[in-house]
Design a protein around this motif. Sequence first.
Motif, PDB file in Angstrom:
ATOM      1  N   PHE A 156     107.026  96.485 -70.706  1.00  0.00           N
ATOM      2  CA  PHE A 156     105.673  96.866 -71.005  1.00  0.00           C
ATOM      3  C   PHE A 156     104.749  96.505 -69.953  1.00  0.00           C
ATOM      4  CE2 PHE A 156     108.301  95.013 -74.201  1.00  0.00           C
ATOM      5  CZ  PHE A 156     108.089  95.791 -75.524  1.00  0.00           C
ATOM      6  N   LEU A 157     103.609  97.092 -69.844  1.00  0.00           N
ATOM      7  CA  LEU A 157     102.670  97.102 -68.928  1.00  0.00           C
ATOM      8  C   LEU A 157     101.334  96.819 -69.225  1.00  0.00           C
ATOM      9  CD1 LEU A 157     101.714  98.024 -65.845  1.00  0.00           C
ATOM     10  CD2 LEU A 157     101.680 100.389 -66.716  1.00  0.00           C
ATOM     11  N   ASP A 158     100.523  96.100 -68.650  1.00  0.00           N
ATOM     12  CA  ASP A 158      98.913  95.792 -69.000  1.00  0.00           C
ATOM     13  C   ASP A 158      98.487  96.029 -67.804  1.00  0.00           C
ATOM     14  OD1 ASP A 158      99.094  95.137 -71.893  1.00  0.00           O
ATOM     15  OD2 ASP A 158     100.407  93.544 -71.229  1.00  0.00           O
ATOM     16  N   GLU A 159      97.011  96.686 -67.774  1.00  0.00           N
ATOM     17  CA  GLU A 159      96.338  96.645 -66.650  1.00  0.00           C
ATOM     18  C   GLU A 159      94.799  96.836 -66.816  1.00  0.00           C
ATOM     19  OE1 GLU A 159      96.866  99.789 -63.965  1.00  0.00           O
ATOM     20  OE2 GLU A 159      97.701 101.064 -65.682  1.00  0.00           O
ATOM     21  N   ASP A 160      94.008  96.263 -65.708  1.00  0.00           N
ATOM     22  CA  ASP A 160      92.636  96.756 -65.652  1.00  0.00           C
ATOM     23  C   ASP A 160      92.273  96.594 -64.128  1.00  0.00           C
ATOM     24  OD1 ASP A 160      92.054  94.194 -64.929  1.00  0.00           O
ATOM     25  OD2 ASP A 160      91.176  93.724 -66.824  1.00  0.00           O
ATOM     26  N   GLU A 161      91.059  96.994 -63.867  1.00  0.00           N
ATOM     27  CA  GLU A 161      90.763  97.089 -62.506  1.00  0.00           C
ATOM     28  C   GLU A 161      91.204  95.649 -61.771  1.00  0.00           C
ATOM     29  OE1 GLU A 161      87.028  95.781 -64.914  1.00  0.00           O
ATOM     30  OE2 GLU A 161      88.554  97.266 -64.973  1.00  0.00           O
ATOM     31  N   ASP A 162      91.305  94.510 -62.336  1.00  0.00           N
ATOM     32  CA  ASP A 162      91.329  93.362 -61.639  1.00  0.00           C
ATOM     33  C   ASP A 162      92.558  92.660 -61.741  1.00  0.00           C
ATOM     34  OD1 ASP A 162      88.995  93.279 -59.863  1.00  0.00           O
ATOM     35  OD2 ASP A 162      87.965  92.680 -61.934  1.00  0.00           O
ATOM     36  N   VAL A 163      93.672  93.220 -62.580  1.00  0.00           N
ATOM     37  CA  VAL A 163      94.965  92.518 -62.964  1.00  0.00           C
ATOM     38  C   VAL A 163      95.996  93.698 -63.284  1.00  0.00           C
ATOM     39  CG1 VAL A 163      94.141  92.045 -65.386  1.00  0.00           C
ATOM     40  CG2 VAL A 163      96.037  90.917 -64.205  1.00  0.00           C
ATOM     41  N   MET A 182     107.581  88.232 -66.341  1.00  0.00           N
ATOM     42  CA  MET A 182     106.341  88.724 -66.287  1.00  0.00           C
ATOM     43  C   MET A 182     105.902  88.809 -64.756  1.00  0.00           C
ATOM     44  SD  MET A 182     102.468  87.641 -67.789  1.00  0.00           S
ATOM     45  CE  MET A 182     103.309  87.754 -69.560  1.00  0.00           C
ATOM     46  N   ASP A 183     105.958  89.841 -64.146  1.00  0.00           N
ATOM     47  CA  ASP A 183     105.226  90.119 -62.633  1.00  0.00           C
ATOM     48  C   ASP A 183     103.871  90.293 -62.702  1.00  0.00           C
ATOM     49  OD1 ASP A 183     107.341  90.113 -60.617  1.00  0.00           O
ATOM     50  OD2 ASP A 183     108.189  91.531 -61.551  1.00  0.00           O
ATOM     51  N   LEU A 184     103.064  89.562 -62.224  1.00  0.00           N
ATOM     52  CA  LEU A 184     101.694  89.494 -62.424  1.00  0.00           C
ATOM     53  C   LEU A 184     100.762  89.720 -60.972  1.00  0.00           C
ATOM     54  CD1 LEU A 184      99.223  89.004 -64.641  1.00  0.00           C
ATOM     55  CD2 LEU A 184      99.373  86.529 -63.813  1.00  0.00           C
ATOM     56  N   PHE A 185      99.936  90.722 -60.980  1.00  0.00           N
ATOM     57  CA  PHE A 185      99.175  91.040 -59.801  1.00  0.00           C
ATOM     58  C   PHE A 185      97.851  90.951 -60.328  1.00  0.00           C
ATOM     59  CE2 PHE A 185     103.208  93.376 -59.583  1.00  0.00           C
ATOM     60  CZ  PHE A 185     103.550  93.296 -58.172  1.00  0.00           C
ATOM     61  N   GLN A 186      97.017  89.904 -59.509  1.00  0.00           N
ATOM     62  CA  GLN A 186      95.687  89.515 -59.644  1.00  0.00           C
ATOM     63  C   GLN A 186      94.863  89.662 -58.587  1.00  0.00           C
ATOM     64  OE1 GLN A 186      96.869  85.472 -61.044  1.00  0.00           O
ATOM     65  NE2 GLN A 186      96.037  86.039 -63.219  1.00  0.00           N
ATOM     66  N   VAL A 188      91.895  88.732 -56.052  1.00  0.00           N
ATOM     67  CA  VAL A 188      91.066  87.837 -55.801  1.00  0.00           C
ATOM     68  C   VAL A 188      90.197  87.945 -54.516  1.00  0.00           C
ATOM     69  CG1 VAL A 188      90.763  85.223 -55.189  1.00  0.00           C
ATOM     70  CG2 VAL A 188      92.873  86.256 -56.526  1.00  0.00           C
ATOM     71  N   GLY A 189      89.079  88.481 -54.891  1.00  0.00           N
ATOM     72  CA  GLY A 189      88.268  89.293 -53.777  1.00  0.00           C
ATOM     73  C   GLY A 189      88.746  90.390 -53.235  1.00  0.00           C
ATOM     74  N   PRO A 190      89.030  90.646 -52.012  1.00  0.00           N
ATOM     75  CA  PRO A 190      89.610  91.873 -51.360  1.00  0.00           C
ATOM     76  C   PRO A 190      91.181  91.772 -51.739  1.00  0.00           C
ATOM     77  CG  PRO A 190      89.195  90.576 -49.652  1.00  0.00           C
ATOM     78  CD  PRO A 190      88.551  90.229 -50.836  1.00  0.00           C
ATOM     79  N   VAL A 191      91.746  90.752 -52.177  1.00  0.00           N
ATOM     80  CA  VAL A 191      93.285  90.455 -51.867  1.00  0.00           C
ATOM     81  C   VAL A 191      93.812  90.505 -53.301  1.00  0.00           C
ATOM     82  CG1 VAL A 191      95.085  88.903 -51.062  1.00  0.00           C
ATOM     83  CG2 VAL A 191      92.975  89.069 -49.709  1.00  0.00           C
ATOM     84  N   TRP A 192      95.168  91.293 -53.202  1.00  0.00           N
ATOM     85  CA  TRP A 192      95.876  91.021 -54.325  1.00  0.00           C
ATOM     86  C   TRP A 192      97.082  90.016 -54.439  1.00  0.00           C
ATOM     87  CZ3 TRP A 192      95.309  93.777 -58.848  1.00  0.00           C
ATOM     88  CH2 TRP A 192      94.486  94.939 -59.120  1.00  0.00           C
ATOM     89  N   ARG A 193      97.097  89.403 -55.455  1.00  0.00           N
ATOM     90  CA  ARG A 193      97.912  88.246 -55.240  1.00  0.00           C
ATOM     91  C   ARG A 193      99.139  88.430 -56.245  1.00  0.00           C
ATOM     92  NH1 ARG A 193      94.248  82.538 -54.431  1.00  0.00           N
ATOM     93  NH2 ARG A 193      93.641  83.129 -52.294  1.00  0.00           N
ATOM     94  N   ARG A 194     100.311  88.328 -56.118  1.00  0.00           N
ATOM     95  CA  ARG A 194     101.600  88.310 -56.690  1.00  0.00           C
ATOM     96  C   ARG A 194     101.988  87.054 -57.451  1.00  0.00           C
ATOM     97  NH1 ARG A 194     107.208  91.626 -55.639  1.00  0.00           N
ATOM     98  NH2 ARG A 194     108.083  91.266 -57.795  1.00  0.00           N
ATOM     99  N   SER A 195     102.458  86.801 -58.582  1.00  0.00           N
ATOM    100  CA  SER A 195     102.915  85.588 -59.286  1.00  0.00           C
ATOM    101  C   SER A 195     104.212  86.201 -60.127  1.00  0.00           C
ATOM    102  CB  SER A 195     102.008  84.713 -59.632  1.00  0.00           C
ATOM    103  OG  SER A 195     101.134  85.299 -60.809  1.00  0.00           O
ATOM    104  N   PHE A 196     104.994  85.119 -60.387  1.00  0.00           N
ATOM    105  CA  PHE A 196     105.942  85.447 -61.647  1.00  0.00           C
ATOM    106  C   PHE A 196     105.949  84.439 -62.551  1.00  0.00           C
ATOM    107  CE2 PHE A 196     110.277  85.187 -63.417  1.00  0.00           C
ATOM    108  CZ  PHE A 196     110.333  86.581 -64.017  1.00  0.00           C
ATOM    109  N   GLU A 197     106.012  84.587 -63.946  1.00  0.00           N
ATOM    110  CA  GLU A 197     106.208  83.668 -64.939  1.00  0.00           C
ATOM    111  C   GLU A 197     107.498  84.205 -66.040  1.00  0.00           C
ATOM    112  OE1 GLU A 197     101.482  82.079 -65.137  1.00  0.00           O
ATOM    113  OE2 GLU A 197     102.450  82.886 -67.071  1.00  0.00           O
ATOM    114  N   GLU A 198     107.920  83.159 -66.587  1.00  0.00           N
ATOM    115  CA  GLU A 198     108.769  83.488 -67.606  1.00  0.00           C
ATOM    116  C   GLU A 198     108.490  82.879 -68.918  1.00  0.00           C
ATOM    117  OE1 GLU A 198     113.647  83.783 -68.035  1.00  0.00           O
ATOM    118  OE2 GLU A 198     112.715  81.915 -67.390  1.00  0.00           O
TER     119      GLU A 198
END
Length: 249
Positions: A156-163, A182-186, A188-198
Amino acid sequence: MNAYHALARSYDRLTRDVDYGKTVAFYRQILEAEGLRPRTAADLACGTGSVAVRLAREGLQVTGVDMSEEMLTVASQKAQNMENPPVFVCQPLERLRLPRGVDLAVCALDSLDYILDPQVCQQALNRIYRALNPGGCFIFDVNTPEKLRAMDDQIFLDEDEDVYCVWRGEFDEKTNICSYGMDLFQRVGPVWRRSFEEHREYAYSREQLTAMLRQAGFTRIAVFGDGRLEPPRAGEQRIYFKARKGRIL
């Protein structure tokens, strides 16, 4: 990383399709059918407080309970300018302890499914029973086993301009648990941060939960389809439970 840690700051953006107003309206339908007009309520596993805020705006004194400090931080910010804001406390449901009894307890968006051990879920139901005033009502919903099994091997994929969020489902028949990474890209300012949750959910059956509610002491148990005061249909994806407290344990 624990579920709802990094996700908390983007949770409301990724769940904009969830109609919390419709959920609360269905609670009202159930309460009216029961002839109840609660004055106090507990929103259990309240997350970012969307249900708690709506109940408070309807005039109830609300306590929101969740075990994620990050989600409660967002909830507190959401309610900070209200005249009658909910009070938020950080507790797991199996150790629920409220300062005073409530007339209504609700638990939305399949939150009980996140309790992966049926014995722990029974402890949570026992605690919820004790937290209710005599005659109080408990309303909650769960994902059906059919829905959780169907998530196996799904992406599944969810997205908008900031996540940007990608999650993959897997159902284990031996453990009766649906896991989704869940691979999450958020941004933060000009930078995209990646995190993972189960995230993991246990596939509780209608019969299993009904028996557990009875063991906790609940009576007048009813099961409804998704948003309807009717029994669930075959293949229903989400079902609601209503149970009453008729006596003190």
